[in-house]
Design an enzyme around this catalytic site. Structure first.
Site, PDB file in Angstrom:
ATOM      1  N   ASP A 259       0.821  -1.198   0.000  1.00  9.46           N
ATOM      2  CA  ASP A 259       0.000   0.000   0.000  1.00  9.46           C
ATOM      3  C   ASP A 259       0.865   1.261   0.000  1.00  9.46           C
ATOM      4  O   ASP A 259       1.813   1.377   0.789  1.00  9.46           O
ATOM      5  CB  ASP A 259      -0.901  -0.019   1.242  1.00  9.46           C
ATOM      6  CG  ASP A 259      -1.734   1.227   1.380  1.00  9.46           C
ATOM      7  OD1 ASP A 259      -2.638   1.427   0.549  1.00  9.46           O
ATOM      8  OD2 ASP A 259      -1.475   2.026   2.316  1.00  9.46           O
ATOM      9  N   GLU A 292       1.266  -0.040  -4.912  1.00  9.20           N
ATOM     10  CA  GLU A 292       0.487   1.175  -5.126  1.00  9.20           C
ATOM     11  C   GLU A 292       1.461   2.326  -4.940  1.00  9.20           C
ATOM     12  O   GLU A 292       2.106   2.425  -3.895  1.00  9.20           O
ATOM     13  CB  GLU A 292      -0.664   1.299  -4.130  1.00  9.20           C
ATOM     14  CG  GLU A 292      -1.468   2.567  -4.345  1.00  9.20           C
ATOM     15  CD  GLU A 292      -2.395   2.907  -3.187  1.00  9.20           C
ATOM     16  OE1 GLU A 292      -3.388   3.619  -3.413  1.00  9.20           O
ATOM     17  OE2 GLU A 292      -2.111   2.495  -2.048  1.00  9.20           O
TER      18      GLU A 292
END
Length: 604
Positions: A259, A292
């Site tokens: 993330d 990401e």
């Protein structure tokens, strides 16, 4: 027991044999640390070099424990493998070998076969609830499920990005053994399992590291969540790398989605992370590492990472499908069709160009293969970070969304869908937590203030209508209703038609696209009109894949004669060439043809 020497301690409780466990805590700011067992025993932990406190004790699996810091504070193990409840309760010693794997020879699948289905474990009923969905997903044509973060968070409802104990799978979802059974069952069905991990911050409730290990953070760099994690520290680097290896080796996850790595502020750590993780994986096993990354750092995709979530792709398609241009969609409001052409041919839209704030964003990406980019029309962020959590079927014309779905599932990029996409779920996916007191108030108000830049919520009174993340009804409203498929109504029929569309497109991807993906590269994309493009890729076997897409409301002439073999065209039941070479509104045509290699070379 005499203490075994080890130059580099592993964080947390490590079961040495059935009756003995080594406990290790890095607490450089503590003067003394004690191990406090649930049965009342308090055992002093010897202080070793570099801030480590380590003790071997007669403790078996299942033992509950905490650490007492300087006789003033009792905390859970920051590397707890399981919690006896919440983030504020005691940790529990876990035997990583207790689960008997049924599919221990599983080696995974190559990356080009990925068709990813992102889901929230809590919304589907915990580990056992997700396991019950696996046969359906495998039959649909999914090849991988991706679980939103499982790190133990406060309370029993949360997206997972407020986790504070990264080694402990969320207790309200089930036991570590139930999670392993979920992974094991998936492998038996041919499904990979990816875990979303958060290595850029800890949640706001239950993180005690700052009380005894301030060096875990650096005050000279701040993220949206506070002081940045200090990846310069070897103890910190090992904490996260060992965490990744726990998920991959002990739980047999097949990949990780990292993330928001743009908040890690240490590209070298990311490169070292990928290298060390891959070195620790048994030969021949397929493991996927995805990012990401708001910075669009294409270079990382050549440093051990398989792919990046392509937010540029989502944002461009969202503008074209809905016409929304508020907030971050402003970056895609100008010439969105040209942006679509760039991302289909080159991966990222922003490759160093200035965004709406005048800041350069991204790196050149045209040299990367299409499979280096994960494309999606929806995911947890792009639904849940809407004020009311609406899904695309409520925001875009159905025919246009069907055409975009064909692009998603038949283009050479790696497709990702969010739970419920396959039947056009009507339920929203809202932002939910289970905080209390002042933190709950701050989260609720902060959530509502996030949307001040959106025209529909400029009025403070309108923002009051945004659901309270801490209200249990917000979570319940976000659970996809699979029963809707069985309704004998127009709505039920519509859901079944969407499901049939996904089934057909995924069958085509398995038969026609996946076998040709290795070695594929883009030949270019032509802008036909606003909302309409014609994109072409040379596939690994030399054939040319062509997607003619019209997301506009006007019919268009096709730029060249129909290809030799039509794989799919709107409407879904027809595979005949478009009449008189016309590309109808809200239509996609997907085809394959042979082409001379010299002609391809000229086009490049």
């Amino acid at each position: 027991m005499p203490l075994r020497t080890e130059p580099d301690w592993r964080h947390g409780a490590v079961l040495l044999d059935p009756q003995h466990t080594r406990f290790a805590l890095w607490a450089p700011d503590a003067k003394e640390v004690s191990l406090v067992l649930d049965d009342g025993q308090r055992l002093a932990m010897p202080a070793l070099a570099d801030g480590w406190f380590v003790l071997e004790a007669a403790c078996s699996a299942g033992t509950g424990y905490r650490f007492a810091i300087d006789q003033r504070l009792e905390v859970p193990d920051p590397a707890s493998r399981a919690q006896n409840g919440d983030v504020h309760t005691s940790s529990r010693v876990v035997d990583p070998a207790a689960y008997a794997w049924q599919h221990s020879t599983w080696q995974g699948r190559p990356w080009h076969e990925a068709i990813i289905y992102e889901l929230h474990v809590g919304a589907l009923g915990g580990y056992a609830g997700v396991e019950r969905q696996l046969p359906r997903l495998a039959a649909l044509g999914i090849t991988a499920i991706e679980l939103m973060p499982l790190a133990q968070f406060p309370g029993d409802r949360n997206w997972g990005y407020d986790g504070v104990l990264p080694y402990a799978p969320q207790a309200s979802y089930g036991t570590p053994e139930q999670l392993k059974q979920l992974v094991d069952t998936a492998h038996g069905l041919g499904l990979m399992v990816i875990l979303d991990v958060v290595y850029n911050h800890f949640g706001p409730d239950g993180n005690y590291l700052g009380e005894y290990a301030r060096e875990f953070f650096r005050e000279d760099i701040h993220t949206p969540w506070g002081a940045a994690i200090d990846f310069r520290r070897p103890e910190v680097r090992r904490y996260f790398i060992d965490n990744a290896l726990m998920w991959l080796n002990e739980y047999r996850f097949d990949g990780l989605r990292m993330d928001a790595v743009h908040a890690i502020n240490d590209p070298q750590f990311l490169k070292d992370f990928a290298r060390q993780v891959r070195a620790a994986i048994e030969p021949g096993r397929h493991v996927w590492l995805n990012l990401e990354n708001e910075f669009n750092q294409a270079g990382l995709l050549e440093e051990g990472f398989d792919a990046q979530w392509n937010d540029d792709g989502h944002n461009t398609l969202h503008v074209l499908l809905t016409g929304e241009t508020d907030a971050y969609y402003q970056d895609f409001a100008q010439q969105p069709t040209r942006k679509l052409a760039r991302l289909l041919s080159e991966g990222f839209v922003y490759q160093g160009q200035a965004n709406r704030h005048g800041e350069a964003r991204g790196e050149p990406s045209a040299h990367l293969p299409p499979t280096a980019f994960v494309l999606f029309l929806q995911n947890h962020d792009q639904i849940g970070n809407r004020a009311l959590g609406e899904r695309l079927p409520r925001l875009a014309p159905a025919q246009a969304l069907q055409a975009a779905t064909a692009l998603l599932l038949l283009a050479p990029m790696i497709p990702l869908m969010f739970m419920g996409d396959e039947w056009a779920a009507s339920e929203p996916f809202l932002f939910f937590t289970s905080h209390h007191g002042e933190l709950a108030d701050a989260v609720r108000e902060g959530r509502r203030n996030e949307f001040a830049d959106f025209a529909a919520f400029n009025d403070p009174q309108r923002r009051e209508a945004i659901p309270d993340p801490n209200d249990p009804r917000t979570f319940e409203a976000s659970r996809p209703a699979l029963a809707a498929l069985d309704l004998e109504t127009d709505q039920g029929l519509e859901h079944r038609q969407w499901l049939a569309l996904y089934q057909q497109l995924l069958q085509i991807r398995h038969a026609e696209i996946i076998p040709r993906l290795p070695g594929a590269f883009a030949l270019g994309t032509e802008v036909l009109a606003d909302g309409a493009v014609s994109a072409r890729w040379r596939m690994g076997d030399g054939q040319v894949l062509r997607i003619d897409l019209n997301l506009g409301a006007q019919p268009l002439a096709l730029p060249r004669p129909a290809a030799e073999r039509c794989l799919w065209r709107s409407p879904a039941h027809s595979t005949e060439p478009s009449q008189h070479g016309v590309l109808e509104p809200w239509t996609a045509i997907v085809s394959l043809s042979q082409q001379d290699s010299a002609e391809i070379q000229d086009e490049q």
